[in-house]
Design a protein around this motif. Structure first.
Motif, PDB file in Angstrom:
ATOM      1  N   LEU A  18       0.831  -1.199   0.000  1.00 47.02           N
ATOM      2  CA  LEU A  18       0.000   0.000   0.000  1.00 47.02           C
ATOM      3  C   LEU A  18       0.869   1.254   0.000  1.00 47.02           C
ATOM      4  O   LEU A  18       0.600   2.204  -0.742  1.00 47.02           O
ATOM      5  CB  LEU A  18      -0.930  -0.001   1.218  1.00 47.02           C
ATOM      6  CG  LEU A  18      -1.773   1.254   1.413  1.00 47.02           C
ATOM      7  CD1 LEU A  18      -2.752   1.415   0.259  1.00 47.02           C
ATOM      8  CD2 LEU A  18      -2.505   1.192   2.743  1.00 47.02           C
ATOM      9  N   TYR A  19       1.917   1.245   0.811  1.00 51.08           N
ATOM     10  CA  TYR A  19       2.811   2.408   0.869  1.00 51.08           C
ATOM     11  C   TYR A  19       3.469   2.660  -0.491  1.00 51.08           C
ATOM     12  O   TYR A  19       3.517   3.789  -0.973  1.00 51.08           O
ATOM     13  CB  TYR A  19       3.880   2.205   1.945  1.00 51.08           C
ATOM     14  CG  TYR A  19       4.911   3.303   1.956  1.00 51.08           C
ATOM     15  CD1 TYR A  19       4.617   4.555   2.462  1.00 51.08           C
ATOM     16  CD2 TYR A  19       6.177   3.095   1.426  1.00 51.08           C
ATOM     17  CE1 TYR A  19       5.546   5.583   2.448  1.00 51.08           C
ATOM     18  CE2 TYR A  19       7.114   4.108   1.401  1.00 51.08           C
ATOM     19  CZ  TYR A  19       6.797   5.346   1.924  1.00 51.08           C
ATOM     20  OH  TYR A  19       7.714   6.358   1.893  1.00 51.08           O
ATOM     21  N   ARG A  35       9.572  18.142  -8.608  1.00 51.71           N
ATOM     22  CA  ARG A  35      10.187  17.056  -7.827  1.00 51.71           C
ATOM     23  C   ARG A  35      10.232  17.395  -6.345  1.00 51.71           C
ATOM     24  O   ARG A  35      10.009  16.526  -5.498  1.00 51.71           O
ATOM     25  CB  ARG A  35      11.609  16.815  -8.345  1.00 51.71           C
ATOM     26  CG  ARG A  35      12.395  15.805  -7.564  1.00 51.71           C
ATOM     27  CD  ARG A  35      12.312  14.459  -8.171  1.00 51.71           C
ATOM     28  NE  ARG A  35      13.180  13.546  -7.445  1.00 51.71           N
ATOM     29  CZ  ARG A  35      12.888  12.293  -7.243  1.00 51.71           C
ATOM     30  NH1 ARG A  35      11.800  11.785  -7.741  1.00 51.71           N
ATOM     31  NH2 ARG A  35      13.693  11.515  -6.568  1.00 51.71           N
ATOM     32  N   ALA A  36      10.473  18.650  -5.991  1.00 55.09           N
ATOM     33  CA  ALA A  36      10.535  19.045  -4.579  1.00 55.09           C
ATOM     34  C   ALA A  36       9.179  18.857  -3.910  1.00 55.09           C
ATOM     35  O   ALA A  36       9.102  18.380  -2.769  1.00 55.09           O
ATOM     36  CB  ALA A  36      11.000  20.488  -4.462  1.00 55.09           C
ATOM     37  N   GLU A  37       8.112  19.193  -4.598  1.00 52.44           N
ATOM     38  CA  GLU A  37       6.769  19.009  -4.025  1.00 52.44           C
ATOM     39  C   GLU A  37       6.463  17.528  -3.845  1.00 52.44           C
ATOM     40  O   GLU A  37       5.861  17.129  -2.848  1.00 52.44           O
ATOM     41  CB  GLU A  37       5.725  19.668  -4.932  1.00 52.44           C
ATOM     42  CG  GLU A  37       4.308  19.556  -4.428  1.00 52.44           C
ATOM     43  CD  GLU A  37       4.058  20.302  -3.127  1.00 52.44           C
ATOM     44  OE1 GLU A  37       3.092  19.938  -2.425  1.00 52.44           O
ATOM     45  OE2 GLU A  37       4.806  21.240  -2.800  1.00 52.44           O
ATOM     46  N   PHE A  38       6.880  16.718  -4.811  1.00 53.04           N
ATOM     47  CA  PHE A  38       6.692  15.268  -4.663  1.00 53.04           C
ATOM     48  C   PHE A  38       7.415  14.748  -3.435  1.00 53.04           C
ATOM     49  O   PHE A  38       6.864  13.970  -2.661  1.00 53.04           O
ATOM     50  CB  PHE A  38       7.171  14.529  -5.916  1.00 53.04           C
ATOM     51  CG  PHE A  38       7.411  13.062  -5.686  1.00 53.04           C
ATOM     52  CD1 PHE A  38       6.373  12.213  -5.362  1.00 53.04           C
ATOM     53  CD2 PHE A  38       8.696  12.536  -5.745  1.00 53.04           C
ATOM     54  CE1 PHE A  38       6.594  10.858  -5.134  1.00 53.04           C
ATOM     55  CE2 PHE A  38       8.928  11.194  -5.526  1.00 53.04           C
ATOM     56  CZ  PHE A  38       7.873  10.357  -5.214  1.00 53.04           C
ATOM     57  N   ARG A  39       8.665  15.164  -3.229  1.00 53.78           N
ATOM     58  CA  ARG A  39       9.424  14.694  -2.068  1.00 53.78           C
ATOM     59  C   ARG A  39       8.752  15.134  -0.766  1.00 53.78           C
ATOM     60  O   ARG A  39       8.700  14.392   0.206  1.00 53.78           O
ATOM     61  CB  ARG A  39      10.872  15.210  -2.109  1.00 53.78           C
ATOM     62  CG  ARG A  39      11.714  14.600  -3.205  1.00 53.78           C
ATOM     63  CD  ARG A  39      11.795  13.078  -3.169  1.00 53.78           C
ATOM     64  NE  ARG A  39      12.118  12.573  -1.849  1.00 53.78           N
ATOM     65  CZ  ARG A  39      11.659  11.431  -1.340  1.00 53.78           C
ATOM     66  NH1 ARG A  39      10.853  10.665  -2.029  1.00 53.78           N
ATOM     67  NH2 ARG A  39      12.005  11.041  -0.139  1.00 53.78           N
ATOM     68  N   TYR A  40       8.224  16.383  -0.741  1.00 52.04           N
ATOM     69  CA  TYR A  40       7.527  16.885   0.445  1.00 52.04           C
ATOM     70  C   TYR A  40       6.294  16.027   0.731  1.00 52.04           C
ATOM     71  O   TYR A  40       6.065  15.602   1.867  1.00 52.04           O
ATOM     72  CB  TYR A  40       7.131  18.346   0.229  1.00 52.04           C
ATOM     73  CG  TYR A  40       6.318  18.922   1.359  1.00 52.04           C
ATOM     74  CD1 TYR A  40       6.902  19.215   2.590  1.00 52.04           C
ATOM     75  CD2 TYR A  40       4.955  19.162   1.204  1.00 52.04           C
ATOM     76  CE1 TYR A  40       6.156  19.726   3.632  1.00 52.04           C
ATOM     77  CE2 TYR A  40       4.199  19.668   2.237  1.00 52.04           C
ATOM     78  CZ  TYR A  40       4.803  19.958   3.446  1.00 52.04           C
ATOM     79  OH  TYR A  40       4.061  20.457   4.483  1.00 52.04           O
ATOM     80  N   GLN A  41       5.504  15.747  -0.300  1.00 52.68           N
ATOM     81  CA  GLN A  41       4.302  14.923  -0.125  1.00 52.68           C
ATOM     82  C   GLN A  41       4.674  13.490   0.278  1.00 52.68           C
ATOM     83  O   GLN A  41       3.967  12.849   1.061  1.00 52.68           O
ATOM     84  CB  GLN A  41       3.480  14.914  -1.417  1.00 52.68           C
ATOM     85  CG  GLN A  41       2.888  16.252  -1.784  1.00 52.68           C
ATOM     86  CD  GLN A  41       1.873  16.735  -0.763  1.00 52.68           C
ATOM     87  OE1 GLN A  41       1.198  15.944  -0.107  1.00 52.68           O
ATOM     88  NE2 GLN A  41       1.773  18.047  -0.633  1.00 52.68           N
ATOM     89  N   ALA A  42       5.782  12.976  -0.227  1.00 54.07           N
ATOM     90  CA  ALA A  42       6.236  11.630   0.134  1.00 54.07           C
ATOM     91  C   ALA A  42       6.629  11.570   1.608  1.00 54.07           C
ATOM     92  O   ALA A  42       6.361  10.579   2.298  1.00 54.07           O
ATOM     93  CB  ALA A  42       7.398  11.211  -0.748  1.00 54.07           C
ATOM     94  N   ALA A  47       5.109   9.908   7.122  1.00 54.90           N
ATOM     95  CA  ALA A  47       4.737  10.264   8.489  1.00 54.90           C
ATOM     96  C   ALA A  47       3.381   9.669   8.855  1.00 54.90           C
ATOM     97  O   ALA A  47       3.190   9.187   9.980  1.00 54.90           O
ATOM     98  CB  ALA A  47       4.717  11.781   8.649  1.00 54.90           C
ATOM     99  N   ARG A  48       2.441   9.664   7.894  1.00 54.90           N
ATOM    100  CA  ARG A  48       1.129   9.055   8.154  1.00 54.90           C
ATOM    101  C   ARG A  48       1.265   7.555   8.424  1.00 54.90           C
ATOM    102  O   ARG A  48       0.587   7.009   9.292  1.00 54.90           O
ATOM    103  CB  ARG A  48       0.200   9.275   6.964  1.00 54.90           C
ATOM    104  CG  ARG A  48      -0.295  10.697   6.839  1.00 54.90           C
ATOM    105  CD  ARG A  48      -1.237  10.841   5.667  1.00 54.90           C
ATOM    106  NE  ARG A  48      -2.457  10.060   5.859  1.00 54.90           N
ATOM    107  CZ  ARG A  48      -3.368   9.884   4.899  1.00 54.90           C
ATOM    108  NH1 ARG A  48      -3.179  10.409   3.700  1.00 54.90           N
ATOM    109  NH2 ARG A  48      -4.442   9.168   5.148  1.00 54.90           N
ATOM    110  N   PHE A  49       2.137   6.896   7.691  1.00 55.96           N
ATOM    111  CA  PHE A  49       2.337   5.467   7.918  1.00 55.96           C
ATOM    112  C   PHE A  49       3.063   5.222   9.242  1.00 55.96           C
ATOM    113  O   PHE A  49       2.754   4.276   9.960  1.00 55.96           O
ATOM    114  CB  PHE A  49       3.123   4.847   6.752  1.00 55.96           C
ATOM    115  CG  PHE A  49       2.255   4.398   5.619  1.00 55.96           C
ATOM    116  CD1 PHE A  49       1.904   3.063   5.479  1.00 55.96           C
ATOM    117  CD2 PHE A  49       1.777   5.305   4.691  1.00 55.96           C
ATOM    118  CE1 PHE A  49       1.096   2.645   4.445  1.00 55.96           C
ATOM    119  CE2 PHE A  49       0.973   4.907   3.652  1.00 55.96           C
ATOM    120  CZ  PHE A  49       0.621   3.576   3.517  1.00 55.96           C
TER     121      PHE A  49
END
Length: 145
Positions: A18-19, A35-42, A47-49
């Motif tokens: 799932l992750y 790419r920076a926004e993707f890394r931030y969202q990742a 953190a949620r996991f």
């Protein structure tokens, strides 16, 4: 067809899957543009996991997994990023591996360019035939002679 599930997955394996799928979905949304926004969202996704990684109540852990799978389904990208050779990718099953018997049709001059390889290959072929005959016996034609 290595992508087909052939065994029962544990809860931990399902969570890892799932992750990974969630991270790929984020990549589909953000990486082509930023790419920076993707890394931030990742990082936020991780953190949620990590908030629930030590959950010991099996029922709550299963509910979290099902909720996560439902959220992933609802937020899935309409045009998911796939690796080219993966199922769904543009080059999936485009090139099939050449069968081994094709090397038997090579001209001796072609084989002479790779003497060590073909010498070892002949040894391996004999070993394979011996193993086959030991396990299954000789063919009817060989027995008749």
């Amino acid at each position: 067809m290595s992508y087909l599930q052939t065994k029962v997955l544990s809860h931990a394996q399902k969570v890892r899957s799932l992750y990974k799928k969630a991270a790929r979905t984020l990549q589909s949304y953000y990486e082509p543009f930023d790419r920076a926004e993707f890394r931030y969202q990742a990082v936020l996704l991780r953190a949620r996991f990590d908030e629930n990684k030590n959950e010991v109540d099996v029922r709550k852990a299963k509910k979290l997994l099902l909720d996560g799978q439902k959220e992933l389904l609802l937020k899935s990208h309409p045009q998911q990023i796939y690796f080219p050779l993966s199922p769904g990718g543009v080059a999936y099953e485009r090139h099939f591996p050449t069968p081994d018997w094709i090397l038997d049709t090579w001209h001796p001059f072609e084989k002479a360019q790779y003497p060590e390889y073909f010498a070892l290959r002949e040894i391996r072929k004999k070993e394979y035939i011996e193993r086959w005959e030991k396990q299954y016996g000789k063919t009817e034609e060989e027995v008749a002679h």
